[in-house]
Structure formats: C-alpha cells, structure tokens
Design a protein around this motif. Structure first.
Motif, PDB file in Angstrom:
ATOM      1  N   LEU A   1      17.552  18.435  -8.894  1.00  0.00           N
ATOM      2  CA  LEU A   1      17.687  17.493  -7.774  1.00  0.00           C
ATOM      3  C   LEU A   1      19.176  17.144  -7.678  1.00  0.00           C
ATOM      4  O   LEU A   1      19.701  16.371  -8.492  1.00  0.00           O
ATOM      5  N   VAL A   2      19.843  17.782  -6.722  1.00  0.00           N
ATOM      6  CA  VAL A   2      21.308  17.690  -6.625  1.00  0.00           C
ATOM      7  C   VAL A   2      21.738  17.489  -5.174  1.00  0.00           C
ATOM      8  O   VAL A   2      20.957  17.706  -4.240  1.00  0.00           O
ATOM      9  N   LEU A   3      22.987  17.112  -5.010  1.00  0.00           N
ATOM     10  CA  LEU A   3      23.554  17.002  -3.670  1.00  0.00           C
ATOM     11  C   LEU A   3      23.634  18.388  -3.039  1.00  0.00           C
ATOM     12  O   LEU A   3      24.065  19.352  -3.687  1.00  0.00           O
ATOM     13  N   THR A   4      23.240  18.483  -1.787  1.00  0.00           N
ATOM     14  CA  THR A   4      23.308  19.752  -1.071  1.00  0.00           C
ATOM     15  C   THR A   4      24.755  20.229  -0.968  1.00  0.00           C
ATOM     16  O   THR A   4      25.036  21.415  -1.108  1.00  0.00           O
ATOM     17  N   SER A   5      25.675  19.314  -0.769  1.00  0.00           N
ATOM     18  CA  SER A   5      27.085  19.659  -0.527  1.00  0.00           C
ATOM     19  C   SER A   5      27.795  20.215  -1.759  1.00  0.00           C
ATOM     20  O   SER A   5      28.661  21.077  -1.637  1.00  0.00           O
ATOM     21  N   THR A   6      27.447  19.744  -2.956  1.00  0.00           N
ATOM     22  CA  THR A   6      28.182  20.156  -4.159  1.00  0.00           C
ATOM     23  C   THR A   6      27.347  20.934  -5.163  1.00  0.00           C
ATOM     24  O   THR A   6      27.898  21.560  -6.071  1.00  0.00           O
ATOM     25  N   GLY A   7      26.026  20.838  -5.060  1.00  0.00           N
ATOM     26  CA  GLY A   7      25.164  21.485  -6.039  1.00  0.00           C
ATOM     27  C   GLY A   7      25.157  20.762  -7.378  1.00  0.00           C
ATOM     28  O   GLY A   7      24.718  21.316  -8.385  1.00  0.00           O
ATOM     29  N   ALA A   8      25.646  19.531  -7.399  1.00  0.00           N
ATOM     30  CA  ALA A   8      25.700  18.740  -8.631  1.00  0.00           C
ATOM     31  C   ALA A   8      25.064  17.380  -8.401  1.00  0.00           C
ATOM     32  O   ALA A   8      24.857  16.946  -7.263  1.00  0.00           O
ATOM     33  N   ASN A   9      24.777  16.693  -9.490  1.00  0.00           N
ATOM     34  CA  ASN A   9      24.207  15.355  -9.438  1.00  0.00           C
ATOM     35  C   ASN A   9      25.230  14.354  -9.969  1.00  0.00           C
ATOM     36  O   ASN A   9      25.541  14.376 -11.157  1.00  0.00           O
ATOM     37  N   PRO A  10      25.730  13.449  -9.118  1.00  0.00           N
ATOM     38  CA  PRO A  10      26.702  12.459  -9.576  1.00  0.00           C
ATOM     39  C   PRO A  10      26.066  11.181 -10.145  1.00  0.00           C
ATOM     40  O   PRO A  10      26.763  10.282 -10.592  1.00  0.00           O
ATOM     41  N   VAL A  11      24.743  11.094 -10.139  1.00  0.00           N
ATOM     42  CA  VAL A  11      24.029   9.893 -10.565  1.00  0.00           C
ATOM     43  C   VAL A  11      23.474  10.109 -11.973  1.00  0.00           C
ATOM     44  O   VAL A  11      22.807  11.100 -12.217  1.00  0.00           O
ATOM     45  N   MET A  12      23.731   9.190 -12.880  1.00  0.00           N
ATOM     46  CA  MET A  12      23.319   9.385 -14.267  1.00  0.00           C
ATOM     47  C   MET A  12      22.009   8.701 -14.648  1.00  0.00           C
ATOM     48  O   MET A  12      21.512   8.885 -15.745  1.00  0.00           O
ATOM     49  N   GLN A  13      21.436   7.897 -13.732  1.00  0.00           N
ATOM     50  CA  GLN A  13      20.168   7.232 -14.007  1.00  0.00           C
ATOM     51  C   GLN A  13      19.250   7.343 -12.797  1.00  0.00           C
ATOM     52  O   GLN A  13      19.704   7.311 -11.653  1.00  0.00           O
ATOM     53  N   LEU A  14      17.939   7.453 -13.094  1.00  0.00           N
ATOM     54  CA  LEU A  14      16.935   7.624 -12.046  1.00  0.00           C
ATOM     55  C   LEU A  14      15.730   6.757 -12.390  1.00  0.00           C
ATOM     56  O   LEU A  14      15.361   6.612 -13.555  1.00  0.00           O
ATOM     57  N   SER A  15      15.118   6.173 -11.373  1.00  0.00           N
ATOM     58  CA  SER A  15      13.853   5.455 -11.548  1.00  0.00           C
ATOM     59  C   SER A  15      12.889   5.959 -10.480  1.00  0.00           C
ATOM     60  O   SER A  15      13.278   6.704  -9.579  1.00  0.00           O
ATOM     61  N   ALA A  16      11.646   5.534 -10.583  1.00  0.00           N
ATOM     62  CA  ALA A  16      10.645   5.887  -9.581  1.00  0.00           C
ATOM     63  C   ALA A  16      10.007   4.608  -9.061  1.00  0.00           C
ATOM     64  O   ALA A  16       9.676   3.706  -9.835  1.00  0.00           O
ATOM     65  N   SER A  17       9.869   4.528  -7.755  1.00  0.00           N
ATOM     66  CA  SER A  17       9.138   3.424  -7.136  1.00  0.00           C
ATOM     67  C   SER A  17       7.815   3.965  -6.627  1.00  0.00           C
ATOM     68  O   SER A  17       7.738   5.110  -6.179  1.00  0.00           O
ATOM     69  N   VAL A  18       6.798   3.138  -6.688  1.00  0.00           N
ATOM     70  CA  VAL A  18       5.475   3.496  -6.179  1.00  0.00           C
ATOM     71  C   VAL A  18       5.183   2.609  -4.981  1.00  0.00           C
ATOM     72  O   VAL A  18       5.369   1.389  -5.040  1.00  0.00           O
ATOM     73  N   ALA A  19       4.745   3.244  -3.914  1.00  0.00           N
ATOM     74  CA  ALA A  19       4.336   2.502  -2.720  1.00  0.00           C
ATOM     75  C   ALA A  19       2.837   2.693  -2.515  1.00  0.00           C
ATOM     76  O   ALA A  19       2.313   3.794  -2.702  1.00  0.00           O
ATOM     77  N   CYS A  20       2.172   1.621  -2.158  1.00  0.00           N
ATOM     78  CA  CYS A  20       0.754   1.631  -1.805  1.00  0.00           C
ATOM     79  C   CYS A  20       0.600   0.760  -0.571  1.00  0.00           C
ATOM     80  O   CYS A  20       1.344  -0.220  -0.407  1.00  0.00           O
ATOM     81  N   ASN A  21      -0.323   1.100   0.265  1.00  0.00           N
ATOM     82  CA  ASN A  21      -0.651   0.244   1.401  1.00  0.00           C
ATOM     83  C   ASN A  21       0.564  -0.043   2.281  1.00  0.00           C
ATOM     84  O   ASN A  21       0.696  -1.116   2.852  1.00  0.00           O
ATOM     85  N   GLY A  22       1.507   0.911   2.343  1.00  0.00           N
ATOM     86  CA  GLY A  22       2.658   0.762   3.225  1.00  0.00           C
ATOM     87  C   GLY A  22       3.794  -0.084   2.697  1.00  0.00           C
ATOM     88  O   GLY A  22       4.648  -0.501   3.469  1.00  0.00           O
ATOM     89  N   ALA A  23       3.818  -0.348   1.372  1.00  0.00           N
ATOM     90  CA  ALA A  23       4.901  -1.151   0.804  1.00  0.00           C
ATOM     91  C   ALA A  23       5.162  -0.739  -0.640  1.00  0.00           C
ATOM     92  O   ALA A  23       4.247  -0.313  -1.349  1.00  0.00           O
ATOM     93  N   VAL A  24       6.414  -0.871  -1.068  1.00  0.00           N
ATOM     94  CA  VAL A  24       6.745  -0.597  -2.463  1.00  0.00           C
ATOM     95  C   VAL A  24       6.128  -1.702  -3.315  1.00  0.00           C
ATOM     96  O   VAL A  24       6.329  -2.890  -3.041  1.00  0.00           O
TER      97      VAL A  24
END
Length: 164
Positions: A90-113
């Motif tokens: 999962l990288v930037l299309t422009s550079t082929g690299a990832n400049p972000v060192m941390q990732l989280s996941a949000s879950v949405a249900c019923n139209g809201a996070v």
C-alpha cells in the motif's frame, strides 16, 4: 401392529440422528444467525487504495491527500469485534513508496465510524498487519473497514472494496 410401531420408532430415530448430525455443522460454519455467533464473519473483503477523487465517506472521513495503490490486501471483521487486516504494497501511486510509519483501522457500521484500532507499524514498502478487537454496536449494517494514516480516523488511505 408391533411392526408398524417398530418401523415408526426406527424412522423417528433416523430423522432425529440426521438432525443432530447436521446441526453442529450449521453452527460451526456460522449459518445460525441467533443465539451467539460472536466469531461469525460479517465482512471479508479486498482493500483498495484511496484516490484524491474519492468522495468523503460517511460525511466526515476524507481520502488521503495523494493517490494510493495496493498490491494485495484484505480485511475481515467478526461479529464479536475482531478486526484482521493485512496489506502488502500500500504505497503512493506517484513514488511507489510509503511515507507513513503507522497505520490504524476504523470500522464503520450503519453509515458512521464506530471504532478505531490502535496504530501498528507500517513499513516503507507499504506492508502492515492489524489484529485488534473493537466494540461494535448491537447491529452493524453495511460494515466497512478504513485504513487510517498515523491513526487519524478523519482520513483514509485504504478502504474495503475493489479497484476498477
């Protein structure tokens, strides 16, 4: 008369046995909708990178400030709140690299996070794994998993869905 009763008893035993043998298989595969099912999968989907042209989701979550592409990714959400995400490339299309060192996941249900996981390490090559448990509402209609840079639930760089 005894023969008829014996045949009826044997037929009833066969029906009961078949019913008992088939029932555990249905429960084991999550086909039973009521009475538990905490580990039942409610979402299993591919992950797509976000594009700057994507619309805001749920009225508040904006796509990242650059286009993202992904080699491979999947997200799974279970009724008991377990979230499992795996992304590769999962990288930037422009550079082929990832400049972000941390990732989280949000879950949405019923139209809201409704929940966001803690951050996990996110490699320069765009690889990460998230294994977490979040609290879901009693009903989780149309679940979605969003990937957030630096744990920011107001921005997504990946989302469950497919790229065209």
């Amino acid at each position: 008369m005894k023969t008829i009763l014996r045949r009826t008893a044997v037929a009833a035993a066969v029906v009961l046995t078949v019913g008992l043998i088939g029932a555990p298989a249905a429960f084991a595969h999550g086909e039973h909708e009521h009475g538990g099912g905490g580990g039942r999968t409610i979402l299993s989907a591919e992950v797509a990178g976000s594009l700057t042209t994507d619309q805001k989701l749920f009225g508040t979550v904006a796509p990242g400030g650059a286009d993202w592409v992904i080699d491979n990714g999947e997200a799974r959400l279970r009724r008991d709140g377990r979230v499992d995400v795996r992304v590769e490339g999962l990288v930037l299309t422009s550079t082929g690299a990832n400049p972000v060192m941390q990732l989280s996941a949000s879950v949405a249900c019923n139209g809201a996070v409704v929940a966001t996981t803690a951050v996990v390490p996110f490699s320069a090559t765009g690889d990460a794994k998230i294994h977490a448990t979040v609290t879901l509402p009693q009903r989780c209609i149309a679940p979605v998993v969003l990937l957030n840079p630096r744990g920011n639930p107001a921005v997504f760089i990946g989302v469950t869905g497919t790229e065209g």
